[in-house]
Write an enzyme that holds these catalytic residues in place. Structure first.
Site, PDB file in Angstrom:
ATOM      1  N   ASP A 166      -4.904  -1.760   4.625  1.00  0.00           N
ATOM      2  CA  ASP A 166      -4.156  -1.516   5.864  1.00  0.00           C
ATOM      3  C   ASP A 166      -3.035  -0.525   5.544  1.00  0.00           C
ATOM      4  O   ASP A 166      -2.803  -0.192   4.387  1.00  0.00           O
ATOM      5  CB  ASP A 166      -3.583  -2.815   6.437  1.00  0.00           C
ATOM      6  N   ASP A 212       1.001   0.429   5.953  1.00  0.00           N
ATOM      7  CA  ASP A 212       2.356   0.003   6.298  1.00  0.00           C
ATOM      8  C   ASP A 212       3.229   1.239   6.384  1.00  0.00           C
ATOM      9  O   ASP A 212       3.037   2.207   5.633  1.00  0.00           O
ATOM     10  CB  ASP A 212       2.921  -0.933   5.214  1.00  0.00           C
ATOM     11  N   ASP A 267       8.151  -4.348  -5.958  1.00  0.00           N
ATOM     12  CA  ASP A 267       7.863  -5.015  -7.228  1.00  0.00           C
ATOM     13  C   ASP A 267       7.459  -4.055  -8.356  1.00  0.00           C
ATOM     14  O   ASP A 267       8.162  -3.885  -9.333  1.00  0.00           O
ATOM     15  CB  ASP A 267       6.844  -6.153  -7.038  1.00  0.00           C
TER      16      ASP A 267
HETATM   17  P1  ATP Z   1      -2.634  -5.173  -0.868  1.00  0.00           P
HETATM   18  O1  ATP Z   1      -3.467  -3.979  -0.998  1.00  0.00           O
HETATM   19  O2  ATP Z   1      -3.202  -6.352  -1.529  1.00  0.00           O
HETATM   20  O3  ATP Z   1      -2.133  -5.466   0.530  1.00  0.00           O
HETATM   21  P2  ATP Z   1       0.085  -4.403  -1.270  1.00  0.00           P
HETATM   22  O4  ATP Z   1       0.759  -3.760  -2.446  1.00  0.00           O
HETATM   23  O5  ATP Z   1       0.010  -3.597  -0.029  1.00  0.00           O
HETATM   24  O6  ATP Z   1      -1.327  -4.854  -1.751  1.00  0.00           O
HETATM   25  P3  ATP Z   1       1.474  -6.344   0.292  1.00  0.00           P
HETATM   26  O7  ATP Z   1       1.610  -7.797   0.048  1.00  0.00           O
HETATM   27  O8  ATP Z   1       0.761  -5.870   1.485  1.00  0.00           O
HETATM   28  O9  ATP Z   1       0.798  -5.755  -1.025  1.00  0.00           O
HETATM   29  O10 ATP Z   1       2.944  -5.756   0.246  1.00  0.00           O
HETATM   30  C1  ATP Z   1       3.266  -4.442   0.655  1.00  0.00           C
HETATM   31  C2  ATP Z   1       4.325  -3.850  -0.271  1.00  0.00           C
HETATM   32  O11 ATP Z   1       5.510  -4.639  -0.232  1.00  0.00           O
HETATM   33  C3  ATP Z   1       3.931  -3.804  -1.731  1.00  0.00           C
HETATM   34  O12 ATP Z   1       3.218  -2.651  -2.047  1.00  0.00           O
HETATM   35  C4  ATP Z   1       5.265  -3.841  -2.429  1.00  0.00           C
HETATM   36  O13 ATP Z   1       5.846  -2.568  -2.434  1.00  0.00           O
HETATM   37  C5  ATP Z   1       6.096  -4.719  -1.514  1.00  0.00           C
HETATM   38  N1  ATP Z   1       6.078  -6.130  -1.935  1.00  0.00           N
HETATM   39  C6  ATP Z   1       5.212  -7.086  -1.555  1.00  0.00           C
HETATM   40  N2  ATP Z   1       5.500  -8.269  -2.108  1.00  0.00           N
HETATM   41  C7  ATP Z   1       6.599  -8.073  -2.858  1.00  0.00           C
HETATM   42  C8  ATP Z   1       7.416  -8.908  -3.657  1.00  0.00           C
HETATM   43  N3  ATP Z   1       7.122 -10.192  -3.810  1.00  0.00           N
HETATM   44  N4  ATP Z   1       8.476  -8.349  -4.277  1.00  0.00           N
HETATM   45  C9  ATP Z   1       8.770  -7.059  -4.112  1.00  0.00           C
HETATM   46  N5  ATP Z   1       8.044  -6.228  -3.376  1.00  0.00           N
HETATM   47  C10 ATP Z   1       6.983  -6.695  -2.740  1.00  0.00           C
HETATM   48 MG    MG Z   2      -0.754  -4.323   1.920  1.00  0.00          MG
END
Ligand code: ATP
Ligand code: MG
Length: 458
Positions: A73, A75, A155
């Site tokens: 997705d 963001d 993170d």
């Molecule tokens: P996925 O492809 O699995 O969705 P993602 O990296 O997009 O992976 P999300 O959970 O959608 O993961 O989170 C979006 C963004 O928010 C991450 O890329 C990261 O930058 C930030 N993020 C998410 N969780 C945390 C956390 N626990 N601590 C710090 N930053 C976070």
């Molecule tokens: Mg994501």
């Protein structure tokens, strides 16, 4: 006093290192084109930018595009406040209480728009501006910030990248692009502090290591083993969400293997701890995860209830045995075992109630597959949960818990025509049902077995 001051200067608490500046990486170096961004995300960034706001695609989508993977997705991160975003898009709504974000809908797509957020640095924590529990876990991080702060509160370096569709540039504050090339996971800032702030980050590291097949930077990896226990302070509902992401990533097998290789499976995956220690349990879980991975990669739906039923099956089996040994008849014992296991997991993992019901149905069907005589098999075939129960049975056979023959019998029985089915049924030899039925047909039959003679009248 002076000593203390010098100490604080040397530790960088007063003269902090320069705030990182973004490295702006042009299209020709990274090759991610504007067209690769979803229509909805493009319309969001374009609209915000036209109104003078900063707006970037951020986080996982940028990482995945740079890795030439399809993002799950999109963001968007912006300096507009949630209210300002909400006012610009007719089909949008503000969600979240702790930190508000805006969901913007276009057709069937939803884009999550968040306002740049500041994390909490050492100084804040010293001044008591950041609310943390006694383990250092942040209870509040809802402070708006600028883009650089938003990058720093993320993170991993590879998750802290921003993409500007207007200029097709990537903005990188923490060397994330270099880490992507090196296939390296590196926590931004001091890993111990970051894990204490939010222990779920440890699970995320394991998830990305498995899903991307990246190495974990030593400083990022080293503290995890020691801090893994902190996960027990995370609210179960949040742990459940993260577990689900891990298990439904399409790379669950690699992730679990990675956890074990790093010695991280203890505590990090509470429900797997016990199971992975028993050879049969491990085979069963790994087979279930492999099947799930294949289905997800093939874009087929998976049922979280089925998956959780597989993960906990060997706990149910163990509890079932104990309860039966106490003299409880098999079926009531199974029901008690199911409740006991679900209750234990509810405390640790908050498996939502709706899954609990489905899981119990799948488990409760299992003894019914043993009945291959009379009308039982026909009734089983008619049940709406038959398919899930049957798939579960096949996993039990494949893992060596049951004889392959029983799974094969049920596979054939489903495809067989009426005559073939009748022939396949096993003779109603042993079993109380049969004895009772015979007694009914021939009430005073002297040849009926003694046990049946003594059985109460139905
Ligand atoms: P996925 O492809 O699995 O969705 P993602 O990296 O997009 O992976 P999300 O959970 O959608 O993961 O989170 C979006 C963004 O928010 C991450 O890329 C990261 O930058 C930030 N993020 C998410 N969780 C945390 C956390 N626990 N601590 C710090 N930053 C976070
Ligand atoms: Mg994501």
């Amino acid at each position: 006093m002076i000593k203390k001051l010098i100490g604080r200067v040397l530790s960088g608490k007063i003269f902090k290192p320069r705030t990182p500046r973004a490295q702006v990486i042009p299209f020709k170096s990274h090759g991610v084109a504007r067209e690769q961004i979803s229509k909805c995300a493009l319309s969001v960034t374009d609209t915000l930018q036209a109104k003078g706001f900063a707006a970037f695609v951020a986080g996982g989508a940028v990482r995945d595009l740079l890795l030439k993977r399809a993002p799950k997705d999109f963001d968007v991160a912006t300096n507009a406040t949630p209210e300002e975003v909400r006012a610009l898009f007719r089909r949008s709504r503000i969600i979240g209480r702790r930190f508000q974000i805006v969901h913007v809908m276009c057709g069937r797509e939803t884009v999550e728009v968040s306002t740049f957020r500041a994390g909490h640095d050492e100084e804040d924590r010293e001044n008591g501006n950041a609310k943390a529990d006694e383990h250092g876990r942040l209870l509040r991080d809802n402070v708006f910030g600028n883009q650089q702060q938003d990058a720093t509160r993320r993170d991993l370096s590879i998750n802290a990248l921003f993409y500007d569709p207007a200029t097709q540039t990537v903005h990188d504050y923490h060397g994330g692009v270099a880490d992507l090339h090196k296939k390296r996971l590196r926590m931004i800032g001091d890993p111990v502090t970051r894990y204490r702030e939010d222990p779920v980050r440890m699970l995320r590291v394991a998830r990305f290591a498995g899903a991307l097949d990246f190495e974990i930077d030593p400083a990022t990896r080293q503290p995890i083993k020691e801090l893994a226990d902190l996960l027990s302070n995370v609210p179960p509902a949040r742990l459940f969400d993260e577990m689900l992401k891990l298990l439904l990533s399409g790379h669950a097998v690699e992730t679990v293997k990675r956890l074990r290789k790093e010695g991280l499976h203890h505590g990090l995956l509470p429900m797997l701890d016990v199971i992975l220690e028993q050879p049969l349990g491990e085979r069963f879980v790994m087979l279930a995860l492999k099947n799930t991975d294949i289905r997800i990669r093939g874009d087929k739906g998976v049922s979280p209830a089925f998956l959780f039923a597989t993960l906990l099956w060997h706990e149910v089996l163990a509890a079932w045995k104990v309860i039966e040994a106490e003299g409880v008849p098999p079926i009531p014992a199974l029901y008690r075992a199911m409740d006991q296991v679900l209750q234990q997991q509810a405390e640790k993992l908050a498996i939502p109630r709706r899954y609990g019901g489905d899981m119990k149905e799948i488990w409760a069907l299992q003894p019914r597959f043993d009945q291959r005589a009379g009308r039982g098999p026909y009734r089983l075939l008619e049940l709406p949960r038959f398919r899930a129960g049957y798939d579960f049975l096949l996993l039990r056979c494949e893992s060596g818990e049951l004889d392959q023959e029983i799974g094969q019998w049920w596979t054939r029985f489903q495809d067989a025509n009426a005559d073939e089915r009748e022939q396949m049924l096993l003779p109603e030899s042993a079993g109380p049902k049969k004895r009772r039925r015979r007694r009914k047909r021939k009430p005073g039959d002297a040849t009926a077995p003694a046990a049946a003679q003594e059985a109460p009248q139905p």
